[in-house]
Design a protein around this motif. Sequence first.
Motif, PDB file in Angstrom:
ATOM      1  N   HIS A  91      17.011  14.803 -77.505  1.00  0.00           N
ATOM      2  CA  HIS A  91      17.006  14.625 -76.047  1.00  0.00           C
ATOM      3  C   HIS A  91      17.266  13.155 -75.692  1.00  0.00           C
ATOM      4  O   HIS A  91      18.145  12.852 -74.883  1.00  0.00           O
ATOM      5  N   ALA A  92      16.512  12.255 -76.300  1.00  0.00           N
ATOM      6  CA  ALA A  92      16.699  10.821 -76.038  1.00  0.00           C
ATOM      7  C   ALA A  92      18.087  10.376 -76.490  1.00  0.00           C
ATOM      8  O   ALA A  92      18.731   9.573 -75.811  1.00  0.00           O
ATOM      9  N   LEU A  93      18.543  10.910 -77.609  1.00  0.00           N
ATOM     10  CA  LEU A  93      19.864  10.548 -78.115  1.00  0.00           C
ATOM     11  C   LEU A  93      20.952  10.924 -77.114  1.00  0.00           C
ATOM     12  O   LEU A  93      21.843  10.117 -76.819  1.00  0.00           O
ATOM     13  N   ARG A  94      20.873  12.145 -76.572  1.00  0.00           N
ATOM     14  CA  ARG A  94      21.848  12.579 -75.558  1.00  0.00           C
ATOM     15  C   ARG A  94      21.811  11.672 -74.337  1.00  0.00           C
ATOM     16  O   ARG A  94      22.848  11.241 -73.828  1.00  0.00           O
ATOM     17  N   GLU A  95      20.598  11.391 -73.835  1.00  0.00           N
ATOM     18  CA  GLU A  95      20.464  10.542 -72.644  1.00  0.00           C
ATOM     19  C   GLU A  95      21.024   9.147 -72.891  1.00  0.00           C
ATOM     20  O   GLU A  95      21.735   8.602 -72.053  1.00  0.00           O
ATOM     21  N   LEU A  96      20.684   8.574 -74.034  1.00  0.00           N
ATOM     22  CA  LEU A  96      21.178   7.232 -74.350  1.00  0.00           C
ATOM     23  C   LEU A  96      22.689   7.207 -74.526  1.00  0.00           C
ATOM     24  O   LEU A  96      23.359   6.302 -74.036  1.00  0.00           O
ATOM     25  N   LYS A  97      23.237   8.206 -75.214  1.00  0.00           N
ATOM     26  CA  LYS A  97      24.689   8.259 -75.412  1.00  0.00           C
ATOM     27  C   LYS A  97      25.423   8.414 -74.078  1.00  0.00           C
ATOM     28  O   LYS A  97      26.452   7.757 -73.851  1.00  0.00           O
ATOM     29  N   ASN A  98      24.918   9.269 -73.208  1.00  0.00           N
ATOM     30  CA  ASN A  98      25.541   9.448 -71.888  1.00  0.00           C
ATOM     31  C   ASN A  98      25.475   8.163 -71.072  1.00  0.00           C
ATOM     32  O   ASN A  98      26.467   7.757 -70.459  1.00  0.00           O
ATOM     33  N   ALA A  99      24.305   7.538 -71.051  1.00  0.00           N
ATOM     34  CA  ALA A  99      24.154   6.290 -70.306  1.00  0.00           C
ATOM     35  C   ALA A  99      25.051   5.206 -70.898  1.00  0.00           C
ATOM     36  O   ALA A  99      25.678   4.432 -70.164  1.00  0.00           O
ATOM     37  N   PHE A 100      25.158   5.172 -72.225  1.00  0.00           N
ATOM     38  CA  PHE A 100      25.994   4.189 -72.907  1.00  0.00           C
ATOM     39  C   PHE A 100      27.468   4.396 -72.546  1.00  0.00           C
ATOM     40  O   PHE A 100      28.183   3.435 -72.249  1.00  0.00           O
ATOM     41  N   GLN A 101      27.913   5.638 -72.538  1.00  0.00           N
ATOM     42  CA  GLN A 101      29.305   5.918 -72.170  1.00  0.00           C
ATOM     43  C   GLN A 101      29.592   5.493 -70.729  1.00  0.00           C
ATOM     44  O   GLN A 101      30.639   4.909 -70.438  1.00  0.00           O
ATOM     45  N   ASN A 102      28.659   5.794 -69.829  1.00  0.00           N
ATOM     46  CA  ASN A 102      28.816   5.370 -68.428  1.00  0.00           C
ATOM     47  C   ASN A 102      28.845   3.851 -68.323  1.00  0.00           C
ATOM     48  O   ASN A 102      29.640   3.285 -67.568  1.00  0.00           O
ATOM     49  N   PHE A 103      27.980   3.204 -69.071  1.00  0.00           N
ATOM     50  CA  PHE A 103      27.930   1.743 -69.098  1.00  0.00           C
ATOM     51  C   PHE A 103      29.260   1.168 -69.573  1.00  0.00           C
ATOM     52  O   PHE A 103      29.803   0.240 -68.968  1.00  0.00           O
ATOM     53  N   LEU A 104      29.797   1.717 -70.659  1.00  0.00           N
ATOM     54  CA  LEU A 104      31.087   1.245 -71.177  1.00  0.00           C
ATOM     55  C   LEU A 104      32.183   1.432 -70.137  1.00  0.00           C
ATOM     56  O   LEU A 104      33.001   0.526 -69.913  1.00  0.00           O
TER      57      LEU A 104
END
Length: 111
Positions: A91-104
């Motif tokens: 769950h945390a991995l998905r949230e972090l990856k999504n936020a990271f992609q948006n950040f990029l």
Amino acid sequence: MANTSRIELLQQFVKDEPDNPFNIYALALEYQNIDLKKAVGYFDQLLDKHPEYLPTYFHAAALNAEIEEIEKALSIYKSGIELAKSQNDQHALRELKNAFQNFLFENDLDE
């Protein structure tokens, strides 16, 4: 409960239980709305003294991105993603990856 009394209560919790990362985390979240510099300070304290406390990474990275500390945000996102993998927290991995992609995307960065 007013923000100031909640902050005072959380500060007391931190004094009473200095090794409990949740209290510092809650204080950082409270300060996000009223004092970004203090919020960053509490998130930095968590990252330094409680690097295994996974919830920190999402908010700390987002806050650093918000105040345009781009390199620091990038590093925090990457560390959080690695920690989520090592803790097997999907769950945390998905949230972090999504936020990271948006950040990029928002910062026009390539990874």
